[in-house]
Design a protein around this motif. Structure first.
Motif, PDB file in Angstrom:
ATOM      1  N   ALA A 162       0.734  -1.339   0.015  1.00 19.11           N
ATOM      2  CA  ALA A 162       0.029  -0.033   0.025  1.00 19.11           C
ATOM      3  C   ALA A 162       0.979   1.150  -0.034  1.00 19.11           C
ATOM      4  CB  ALA A 162      -0.968  -0.003   1.358  1.00 19.11           C
ATOM      5  N   LEU A 163       1.870   1.175   0.940  1.00 20.98           N
ATOM      6  CA  LEU A 163       2.629   2.627   0.986  1.00 20.98           C
ATOM      7  C   LEU A 163       3.634   2.708  -0.264  1.00 20.98           C
ATOM      8  CD1 LEU A 163       4.080   2.096   4.539  1.00 20.98           C
ATOM      9  CD2 LEU A 163       2.104   3.528   3.796  1.00 20.98           C
ATOM     10  N   ALA A 164       3.853   1.469  -1.080  1.00 20.35           N
ATOM     11  CA  ALA A 164       4.532   1.632  -2.433  1.00 20.35           C
ATOM     12  C   ALA A 164       3.652   2.164  -3.535  1.00 20.35           C
ATOM     13  CB  ALA A 164       5.524   0.426  -2.540  1.00 20.35           C
ATOM     14  N   ASN A 165       2.419   1.694  -3.227  1.00 20.76           N
ATOM     15  CA  ASN A 165       1.413   1.751  -4.400  1.00 20.76           C
ATOM     16  C   ASN A 165       1.843   0.535  -5.506  1.00 20.76           C
ATOM     17  OD1 ASN A 165      -1.071   2.597  -5.623  1.00 20.76           O
ATOM     18  ND2 ASN A 165      -0.150   4.055  -6.663  1.00 20.76           N
ATOM     19  N   LYS A 166       2.099  -0.498  -4.973  1.00 15.17           N
ATOM     20  CA  LYS A 166       2.413  -1.576  -5.912  1.00 15.17           C
ATOM     21  C   LYS A 166       1.624  -2.902  -5.414  1.00 15.17           C
ATOM     22  CE  LYS A 166       6.164   0.420  -7.675  1.00 15.17           C
ATOM     23  NZ  LYS A 166       5.712   1.211  -8.915  1.00 15.17           N
ATOM     24  N   PRO A 167       1.018  -3.882  -6.581  1.00 10.81           N
ATOM     25  CA  PRO A 167       0.484  -4.942  -6.061  1.00 10.81           C
ATOM     26  C   PRO A 167       1.363  -5.838  -5.488  1.00 10.81           C
ATOM     27  CG  PRO A 167       1.293  -4.756  -8.584  1.00 10.81           C
ATOM     28  CD  PRO A 167       1.712  -3.417  -7.879  1.00 10.81           C
ATOM     29  N   ILE A 168       0.685  -6.712  -4.685  1.00 11.21           N
ATOM     30  CA  ILE A 168       1.246  -7.735  -3.702  1.00 11.21           C
ATOM     31  C   ILE A 168       2.149  -8.513  -4.410  1.00 11.21           C
ATOM     32  CG2 ILE A 168       0.990  -9.549  -2.054  1.00 11.21           C
ATOM     33  CD1 ILE A 168      -0.992  -7.759  -0.648  1.00 11.21           C
ATOM     34  N   ALA A 169       1.654  -8.900  -5.483  1.00 11.96           N
ATOM     35  CA  ALA A 169       2.326 -10.008  -6.270  1.00 11.96           C
ATOM     36  C   ALA A 169       3.900  -9.442  -6.911  1.00 11.96           C
ATOM     37  CB  ALA A 169       1.630 -10.239  -7.688  1.00 11.96           C
ATOM     38  N   LEU A 170       3.806  -8.139  -7.028  1.00 13.82           N
ATOM     39  CA  LEU A 170       5.321  -7.730  -7.045  1.00 13.82           C
ATOM     40  C   LEU A 170       6.187  -7.606  -5.947  1.00 13.82           C
ATOM     41  CD1 LEU A 170       7.189  -6.085  -9.207  1.00 13.82           C
ATOM     42  CD2 LEU A 170       6.245  -3.817  -8.702  1.00 13.82           C
ATOM     43  N   VAL A 171       5.483  -7.058  -4.734  1.00  4.84           N
ATOM     44  CA  VAL A 171       6.412  -7.032  -3.464  1.00  4.84           C
ATOM     45  C   VAL A 171       6.721  -8.480  -3.247  1.00  4.84           C
ATOM     46  CG1 VAL A 171       5.832  -6.465  -1.203  1.00  4.84           C
ATOM     47  CG2 VAL A 171       4.878  -5.072  -2.809  1.00  4.84           C
ATOM     48  N   ARG A 172       6.032  -9.532  -3.590  1.00  6.53           N
ATOM     49  CA  ARG A 172       6.487 -10.682  -3.236  1.00  6.53           C
ATOM     50  C   ARG A 172       7.837 -11.270  -3.990  1.00  6.53           C
ATOM     51  NH1 ARG A 172       0.653 -12.575  -2.418  1.00  6.53           N
ATOM     52  NH2 ARG A 172       0.602 -13.283  -0.106  1.00  6.53           N
ATOM     53  N   GLN A 173       7.980 -10.601  -5.076  1.00  2.00           N
ATOM     54  CA  GLN A 173       9.149 -10.637  -6.055  1.00  2.00           C
ATOM     55  C   GLN A 173      10.478 -10.006  -5.627  1.00  2.00           C
ATOM     56  OE1 GLN A 173       8.459 -10.415 -10.213  1.00  2.00           O
ATOM     57  NE2 GLN A 173       6.132 -10.903  -9.827  1.00  2.00           N
ATOM     58  N   LEU A 174      10.223  -9.018  -4.592  1.00  2.00           N
ATOM     59  CA  LEU A 174      11.132  -8.335  -4.208  1.00  2.00           C
ATOM     60  C   LEU A 174      12.240  -9.190  -3.514  1.00  2.00           C
ATOM     61  CD1 LEU A 174       9.813  -5.185  -2.411  1.00  2.00           C
ATOM     62  CD2 LEU A 174      10.943  -5.207  -4.771  1.00  2.00           C
ATOM     63  N   ASP A 175      13.637  -8.738  -3.575  1.00  2.00           N
ATOM     64  CA  ASP A 175      14.708  -9.398  -2.703  1.00  2.00           C
ATOM     65  C   ASP A 175      14.312  -9.279  -1.437  1.00  2.00           C
ATOM     66  OD1 ASP A 175      17.510 -10.537  -3.152  1.00  2.00           O
ATOM     67  OD2 ASP A 175      17.603  -9.340  -1.562  1.00  2.00           O
ATOM     68  N   LEU A 176      14.559 -10.414  -0.493  1.00  2.00           N
ATOM     69  CA  LEU A 176      14.262 -10.020   0.891  1.00  2.00           C
ATOM     70  C   LEU A 176      15.085  -9.001   1.749  1.00  2.00           C
ATOM     71  CD1 LEU A 176      12.139 -11.388   2.827  1.00  2.00           C
ATOM     72  CD2 LEU A 176      14.193 -12.952   3.480  1.00  2.00           C
ATOM     73  N   ALA A 177      16.288  -8.736   1.172  1.00  2.57           N
ATOM     74  CA  ALA A 177      17.041  -7.637   1.730  1.00  2.57           C
ATOM     75  C   ALA A 177      16.449  -6.399   1.643  1.00  2.57           C
ATOM     76  CB  ALA A 177      18.467  -7.741   1.248  1.00  2.57           C
ATOM     77  N   ASP A 178      16.032  -6.184   0.236  1.00  3.26           N
ATOM     78  CA  ASP A 178      15.337  -4.846  -0.143  1.00  3.26           C
ATOM     79  C   ASP A 178      13.869  -4.610   0.297  1.00  3.26           C
ATOM     80  OD1 ASP A 178      17.236  -3.979  -1.978  1.00  3.26           O
ATOM     81  OD2 ASP A 178      16.446  -5.059  -3.728  1.00  3.26           O
ATOM     82  N   TYR A 179      13.260  -5.772   0.657  1.00  2.50           N
ATOM     83  CA  TYR A 179      11.865  -5.737   1.393  1.00  2.50           C
ATOM     84  C   TYR A 179      12.339  -5.238   2.955  1.00  2.50           C
ATOM     85  CZ  TYR A 179       7.605  -7.720   3.666  1.00  2.50           C
ATOM     86  OH  TYR A 179       6.568  -7.672   4.304  1.00  2.50           O
ATOM     87  N   PHE A 180      12.999  -5.941   3.483  1.00  2.39           N
ATOM     88  CA  PHE A 180      13.524  -5.320   4.843  1.00  2.39           C
ATOM     89  C   PHE A 180      13.588  -4.001   5.111  1.00  2.39           C
ATOM     90  CE2 PHE A 180      14.614 -10.096   6.280  1.00  2.39           C
ATOM     91  CZ  PHE A 180      13.058 -10.290   6.598  1.00  2.39           C
ATOM     92  N   ARG A 181      14.443  -3.529   4.080  1.00  7.96           N
ATOM     93  CA  ARG A 181      14.631  -2.052   4.167  1.00  7.96           C
ATOM     94  C   ARG A 181      13.557  -1.498   3.910  1.00  7.96           C
ATOM     95  NH1 ARG A 181      18.028  -0.096  -0.316  1.00  7.96           N
ATOM     96  NH2 ARG A 181      18.047   1.890   0.841  1.00  7.96           N
ATOM     97  N   ALA A 182      12.571  -1.596   3.100  1.00  7.32           N
ATOM     98  CA  ALA A 182      11.285  -1.053   2.909  1.00  7.32           C
ATOM     99  C   ALA A 182      10.344  -1.121   4.170  1.00  7.32           C
ATOM    100  CB  ALA A 182      10.508  -1.709   1.800  1.00  7.32           C
TER     101      ALA A 182
END
Length: 183
Positions: A162-182
């Motif tokens: 929601a905060l990135a205004n991106k679909p969950i399917a795309l967020v699930r593809q993020l590298d875990l380290a990048d996700y943890f930064r977010a």
């Protein structure tokens, strides 16, 4: 904003090019009879993390081993691991495998960007090279809580989407380290 929190089709993990190979000092036989001499870990995605947590269930002690089992290929990529395969691993080898896991899942730096500043992805997904998170409001938290239905892992996923205004399917593809930064 609704599209950011709707769950699209389950995402396929994106192939990352950085792999880490660990040669065991104490090889051992798996229940299948295969001799485990080394394992190679690929980079983790958010979808990998979710699947590992689901595999481990309520047992926190199995979270990291479940993620290792999901990310690992063994013996030059010819075999896969399951969680129970790791039970007989020597502690010294586990310490090295766990250190490798932490090195590929922890953020490259620990600097949190200021609200409204883009997060440059260390491991871009498709054409996405950065995330710009809006300043969170109570409405974002409430929407993520409703969508997650009490699951804290899904709450964080819905909130980042929601905060990135991106679909969950795309967020699930993020590298875990990048996700943890977010987060």
């Amino acid at each position: 904003m609704e599209s950011a929190v709707s769950d699209a089709a389950t995402a396929t993990p994106v192939a990352n090019t950085t792999n880490t190979t660990i040669t065991l000092d104490h090889p051992f036989a798996l229940p299948s009879g295969v001799q485990l001499q080394s394992l190679t870990l690929r980079r983790a995605t958010v979808a990998d993390y979710e699947a590992a947590i689901e595999t481990a269930g309520a047992d926190d002690a199995d979270h990291d081993p479940a993620l290792v089992a999901r990310l690992a290929t063994i013996n030059d990529g010819t075999d896969k691991l399951v969680l129970e395969d790791l039970d007989e691993m020597h502690m010294a080898d586990w310490a090295r495998v766990h250190a490798a896991l932490l090195s590929i899942t922890n953020p490259i730096d620990d600097k949190s960007p200021e609200p409204g500043q883009p997060i440059t992805l260390a491991h871009p997904v498709n054409d996405l090279t950065e995330l710009l998170l809006v300043v969170g409001k109570l409405r974002h938290i409430k929407a993520a809580q409703r969508a997650a239905q009490g699951n804290p892992l899904l709450f964080r996923l819905h909130l980042v989407a929601a905060l990135a205004n991106k679909p969950i399917a795309l967020v699930r593809q993020l590298d875990l380290a990048d996700y943890f930064r977010a987060l």
